[in-house]
Design an enzyme around this catalytic site. Structure first.
Site, PDB file in Angstrom:
ATOM      1  N   ASP A  67       8.676   8.207  39.645  1.00 14.09           N
ATOM      2  CA  ASP A  67       9.084   8.392  40.918  1.00 14.09           C
ATOM      3  C   ASP A  67       8.068   8.135  41.952  1.00 14.09           C
ATOM      4  OD1 ASP A  67       7.762  10.945  40.337  1.00 14.09           O
ATOM      5  OD2 ASP A  67       9.589  11.924  39.735  1.00 14.09           O
ATOM      6  N   ASP A 136      14.169  24.184  38.285  1.00 16.04           N
ATOM      7  CA  ASP A 136      15.593  23.925  38.295  1.00 16.04           C
ATOM      8  C   ASP A 136      16.192  22.982  37.391  1.00 16.04           C
ATOM      9  OD1 ASP A 136      14.936  21.718  39.427  1.00 16.04           O
ATOM     10  OD2 ASP A 136      15.740  22.009  41.635  1.00 16.04           O
ATOM     11  N   HIS A 138      15.145  19.811  37.253  1.00  8.48           N
ATOM     12  CA  HIS A 138      15.321  18.566  37.596  1.00  8.48           C
ATOM     13  C   HIS A 138      14.292  17.736  36.538  1.00  8.48           C
ATOM     14  CE1 HIS A 138      11.655  19.636  40.342  1.00  8.48           C
ATOM     15  NE2 HIS A 138      11.149  18.768  39.657  1.00  8.48           N
ATOM     16  N   GLU A 143      17.802  15.779  40.919  1.00  9.85           N
ATOM     17  CA  GLU A 143      17.847  17.403  41.199  1.00  9.85           C
ATOM     18  C   GLU A 143      19.223  17.752  40.516  1.00  9.85           C
ATOM     19  OE1 GLU A 143      15.591  19.065  42.331  1.00  9.85           O
ATOM     20  OE2 GLU A 143      14.815  18.282  44.364  1.00  9.85           O
TER      21      GLU A 143
END
Length: 260
Positions: A67, A136, A138, A143
Site C-alpha cells: 500500500d 480493527d 484491516h 478497512e
C-alpha cells in the site's frame, strides 16, 4: 490456516525469516510481498542480518509493496516506499528497480492501480506475502467493510487507523485520509501469506480473524479462505484464542519435513 504461538518478537521474526530464506534458496528469483507498519520490522532486521552474515542473496528477488498513502510528496519519510527502502531494501542487495509499490501520486490513480495489478501478474504472482493486521482487522489498508474480492484501489482511512498511524507523523492532522492498497482479492492470490500480530492490543482481532466468521467487518478474516496462511502470534496476542492449546499442540507435533 496454521496458527503458531511463540514467546515474542525475536522467535517470530526468526521463523518468518526461515520461511523466506527457504523460499530464496529454492527460488532465487522469488516474488515477495512487503508490508509496512511495526509488525514486519523485526523480520526485515533478521533478513538483513542473514544477508550480511550468511550471504542470503536478494539480487534476483522482485518485490511488491502492499500500500501507499495518497498525496505524500516524493521522498516523504513516512511514505511506504521510503519506509521499505529504509527498513529493508537498502540493507540487502535487492535492486531498487525490482521493488514496486502502488503510486499515491499518479495523475490517474485508477489506471495506475490497474497497471500495478498487471505488473504483479507479469511477475508470475507473489510467492510469499508478509502481513500485519490493524486493531480493527484491516489488512493492507482494506478497512472494515471492504469487499472480500477487492483489487488494488483507493480507500478512505477510518479515524482509528489514522490515530494508530499518527505516532509515525508529527500529529494526527498530518496523516493522509486516503491510501492506495492492494485489495483482499489481490492478497489472496499470493501463494503463501504470513501474518504477524503481537501484543495484547491485538488479542481480539486475532481471535476474530482466526476463529470468527469470515466477514467484511474484519477484513483479515478473509485469510480463512487462503490455502496457505500462516499466523504468527505471541502469547499476548493469542490470549483470546479458544483453541490456543490445540494450536500449540499442532505446532509442537508438526512433522519435521512439513516446513512453515
Amino acid at each position: 490456516m496454521e496458527v503458531v504461538i511463540l514467546s515474542g518478537n525475536k522467535p517470530i521474526a526468526a521463523l518468518a525469516a526461515d520461511a523466506i530464506e527457504a523460499l530464496l534458496r529454492r527460488k532465487p528469483d522469488a516474488v515477495l510481498g512487503l508490508a509496512t507498519g511495526s509488525s514486519p520490522l523485526p523480520v526485515y532486521t533478521e533478513l538483513a542480518l542473514r544477508h550480511e552474515r550468511d550471504g542470503l542473496d536478494f539480487s534476483r528477488v522482485r518485490a511488491f509493496a502492499l500500500d501507499e498513502y495518497v498525496g505524500l510528496p516524493a521522498g516523504h519519510p513516512q511514505s511506504y516506499r521510503a519506509v521499505i527502502r529504509r527498513e529493508f531494501t537498502e540493507r540487502v542487495n535487492l535492486d531498487p528497480a525490482n521493488v514496486h509499490g502502488p503510486d499515491g501520486l499518479a495523475a490517474d490513480i485508477p489506471a495506475s492501480c490497474r497497471a500495478f495489478e498487471d505488473a504483479i501478474r507479469a511477475a508470475g504472482g507473489v510467492d510469499l506475502q508478509l502481513l500485519g493486521v490493524g486493531t480493527d482487522g484491516h489488512l493492507g489498508f482494506n478497512e472494515p467493510g471492504s469487499s472480500l474480492a477487492s483489487r488494488t484501489r483507493v480507500k478512505t482511512l477510518i479515524e482509528q487507523t489514522r490515530r494508530d498511524n499518527a505516532r509515525f507523523f508529527g500529529s494526527l492532522s498530518e496523516v493522509p485520509h486516503h491510501v492506495v492498497t492492494q485489495g483482499l482479492g489481490t492478497i489472496l492470490e499470493a501463494r503463501h501469506v504470513i501474518l504477524i500480530a503481537t501484543g495484547a492490543q491485538k488479542a481480539q482481532v486475532v481471535r476474530d480473524l482466526v476463529e470468527g466468521p469470515v466477514a467484511a467487518i474484519c477484513a483479515a478474516s478473509v485469510l480463512q479462505l487462503h490455502p496457505h496462511a500462516t499466523i504468527l502470534v505471541d502469547e499476548a496476542a493469542a490470549s483470546s484464542l479458544r483453541l490456543a492449546d490445540y494450536y500449540r499442540h499442532s505446532y509442537e507435533n508438526k512433522p519435521s519435513w512439513q516446513g512453515l
